[in-house]
Design a protein around this motif. Structure first.
Motif, PDB file in Angstrom:
ATOM      1  N   VAL A   1     -13.546 117.137  72.380  1.00 35.38           N
ATOM      2  CA  VAL A   1     -12.368 117.364  73.220  1.00 35.38           C
ATOM      3  C   VAL A   1     -11.123 116.755  72.569  1.00 35.38           C
ATOM      4  O   VAL A   1     -10.066 117.396  72.504  1.00 35.38           O
ATOM      5  CB  VAL A   1     -12.583 116.803  74.643  1.00 35.38           C
ATOM      6  CG1 VAL A   1     -11.287 116.807  75.443  1.00 35.38           C
ATOM      7  CG2 VAL A   1     -13.657 117.613  75.371  1.00 35.38           C
ATOM      8  N   VAL A   2     -11.246 115.541  72.058  1.00 35.98           N
ATOM      9  CA  VAL A   2     -10.114 114.905  71.378  1.00 35.98           C
ATOM     10  C   VAL A   2      -9.682 115.737  70.172  1.00 35.98           C
ATOM     11  O   VAL A   2      -8.482 115.970  69.957  1.00 35.98           O
ATOM     12  CB  VAL A   2     -10.469 113.455  70.966  1.00 35.98           C
ATOM     13  CG1 VAL A   2      -9.418 112.876  70.027  1.00 35.98           C
ATOM     14  CG2 VAL A   2     -10.623 112.580  72.200  1.00 35.98           C
ATOM     15  N   ALA A   3     -10.639 116.216  69.385  1.00 35.55           N
ATOM     16  CA  ALA A   3     -10.317 117.029  68.214  1.00 35.55           C
ATOM     17  C   ALA A   3      -9.637 118.332  68.615  1.00 35.55           C
ATOM     18  O   ALA A   3      -8.686 118.776  67.966  1.00 35.55           O
ATOM     19  CB  ALA A   3     -11.582 117.310  67.406  1.00 35.55           C
TER      20      ALA A   3
ATOM     21  N   ALA B   1     -22.930 112.823  74.869  1.00 38.31           N
ATOM     22  CA  ALA B   1     -21.732 112.457  75.625  1.00 38.31           C
ATOM     23  C   ALA B   1     -20.590 112.052  74.700  1.00 38.31           C
ATOM     24  O   ALA B   1     -19.442 112.489  74.876  1.00 38.31           O
ATOM     25  CB  ALA B   1     -22.061 111.334  76.610  1.00 38.31           C
ATOM     26  N   VAL B   2     -20.893 111.243  73.701  1.00 34.95           N
ATOM     27  CA  VAL B   2     -19.858 110.805  72.753  1.00 34.95           C
ATOM     28  C   VAL B   2     -19.392 111.989  71.905  1.00 34.95           C
ATOM     29  O   VAL B   2     -18.196 112.115  71.607  1.00 34.95           O
ATOM     30  CB  VAL B   2     -20.367 109.632  71.892  1.00 34.95           C
ATOM     31  CG1 VAL B   2     -19.353 109.243  70.831  1.00 34.95           C
ATOM     32  CG2 VAL B   2     -20.705 108.433  72.770  1.00 34.95           C
ATOM     33  N   ALA B   3     -20.313 112.878  71.551  1.00 33.32           N
ATOM     34  CA  ALA B   3     -19.949 114.080  70.794  1.00 33.32           C
ATOM     35  C   ALA B   3     -18.967 114.936  71.597  1.00 33.32           C
ATOM     36  O   ALA B   3     -18.028 115.518  71.030  1.00 33.32           O
ATOM     37  CB  ALA B   3     -21.190 114.892  70.437  1.00 33.32           C
TER      38      ALA B   3
ATOM     39  N   PRO C   1      -2.200 114.292  63.703  1.00 35.37           N
ATOM     40  CA  PRO C   1      -3.115 115.094  64.518  1.00 35.37           C
ATOM     41  C   PRO C   1      -4.107 115.907  63.684  1.00 35.37           C
ATOM     42  O   PRO C   1      -5.254 116.095  64.095  1.00 35.37           O
ATOM     43  CB  PRO C   1      -2.176 116.018  65.305  1.00 35.37           C
ATOM     44  CG  PRO C   1      -0.875 115.306  65.341  1.00 35.37           C
ATOM     45  CD  PRO C   1      -0.800 114.554  64.044  1.00 35.37           C
ATOM     46  N   SER C   2      -3.693 116.356  62.508  1.00 35.83           N
ATOM     47  CA  SER C   2      -4.600 117.113  61.634  1.00 35.83           C
ATOM     48  C   SER C   2      -5.774 116.251  61.187  1.00 35.83           C
ATOM     49  O   SER C   2      -6.918 116.714  61.132  1.00 35.83           O
ATOM     50  CB  SER C   2      -3.849 117.647  60.409  1.00 35.83           C
ATOM     51  OG  SER C   2      -2.830 118.543  60.805  1.00 35.83           O
ATOM     52  N   ALA C   3      -5.499 114.983  60.872  1.00 40.76           N
ATOM     53  CA  ALA C   3      -6.569 114.059  60.491  1.00 40.76           C
ATOM     54  C   ALA C   3      -7.510 113.815  61.661  1.00 40.76           C
ATOM     55  O   ALA C   3      -8.739 113.747  61.484  1.00 40.76           O
ATOM     56  CB  ALA C   3      -5.971 112.745  59.994  1.00 40.76           C
TER      57      ALA C   3
ATOM     58  N   GLY D   1     -12.557 114.077  64.143  1.00 37.71           N
ATOM     59  CA  GLY D   1     -13.163 114.324  65.451  1.00 37.71           C
ATOM     60  C   GLY D   1     -14.263 115.369  65.405  1.00 37.71           C
ATOM     61  O   GLY D   1     -15.347 115.165  65.962  1.00 37.71           O
ATOM     62  N   TYR D   2     -13.996 116.489  64.735  1.00 38.38           N
ATOM     63  CA  TYR D   2     -15.030 117.527  64.653  1.00 38.38           C
ATOM     64  C   TYR D   2     -16.213 117.080  63.795  1.00 38.38           C
ATOM     65  O   TYR D   2     -17.361 117.367  64.128  1.00 38.38           O
ATOM     66  CB  TYR D   2     -14.459 118.843  64.135  1.00 38.38           C
ATOM     67  CG  TYR D   2     -13.716 119.637  65.182  1.00 38.38           C
ATOM     68  CD1 TYR D   2     -14.256 119.860  66.446  1.00 38.38           C
ATOM     69  CD2 TYR D   2     -12.466 120.165  64.916  1.00 38.38           C
ATOM     70  CE1 TYR D   2     -13.576 120.588  67.396  1.00 38.38           C
ATOM     71  CE2 TYR D   2     -11.774 120.905  65.862  1.00 38.38           C
ATOM     72  CZ  TYR D   2     -12.340 121.113  67.101  1.00 38.38           C
ATOM     73  OH  TYR D   2     -11.664 121.843  68.049  1.00 38.38           O
ATOM     74  N   LEU D   3     -15.945 116.366  62.706  1.00 40.09           N
ATOM     75  CA  LEU D   3     -17.056 115.855  61.887  1.00 40.09           C
ATOM     76  C   LEU D   3     -17.931 114.909  62.708  1.00 40.09           C
ATOM     77  O   LEU D   3     -19.166 115.008  62.679  1.00 40.09           O
ATOM     78  CB  LEU D   3     -16.532 115.142  60.641  1.00 40.09           C
ATOM     79  CG  LEU D   3     -16.035 116.027  59.514  1.00 40.09           C
ATOM     80  CD1 LEU D   3     -15.378 115.180  58.412  1.00 40.09           C
ATOM     81  CD2 LEU D   3     -17.168 116.854  58.935  1.00 40.09           C
TER      82      LEU D   3
END
Length: 109
Positions: free
Chosen positions: A15-17, A8-10, A32-34, A39-41
């Motif tokens: 989505v945020v990323a 769920a947290v992933a 946003p790039s950071a 986010g993806y990591l």
């Protein structure tokens, strides 16, 4: 944190990323790039940890399906993207597909 909560947290991180990817304007905006990279990591690390005890097929269906619908909703709310009948039908089909895939069971190995 249990494996289902990790998924769920992933999903939230993914989505945020993804929304930050749009806001990064092709990685020309640092903030946003950071968020995209972090986010993806975080999303992939959490997903990898959850897959130690959960089956990959149903988990990936949930992660990608809910992530897709979440990105669609986020795009509408944050960026004013258009809602079309076909996109709503597509989102509904994704949700139905995730439900059907999980109805087969086998979430934990």
């Amino acid at each position: 944190m249990g494996p289902v909560l990790m998924v769920a947290v992933a999903i939230v991180f993914e989505v945020v990323a993804t929304l930050a990817l749009r806001a990064s304007h092709g990685f020309t905006r640092l903030g946003p790039s950071a968020v995209v990279v972090v986010g993806y990591l975080a999303a992939f690390w959490l997903l990898a940890q959850a897959l130690k005890s959960l089956d990959v097929g149903p988990v990936y269906a949930v992660w990608s399906g809910i992530g897709t619908v979440g990105a669609f909703i986020g795009g509408v709310l944050l960026f004013g993207e258009q809602v079309r009948v076909t996109t709503v039908i597509g989102a509904a089909l994704i949700v139905i597909g995730v439900i059907v895939m999980n109805a087969g069971g086998g979430l934990q190995h």
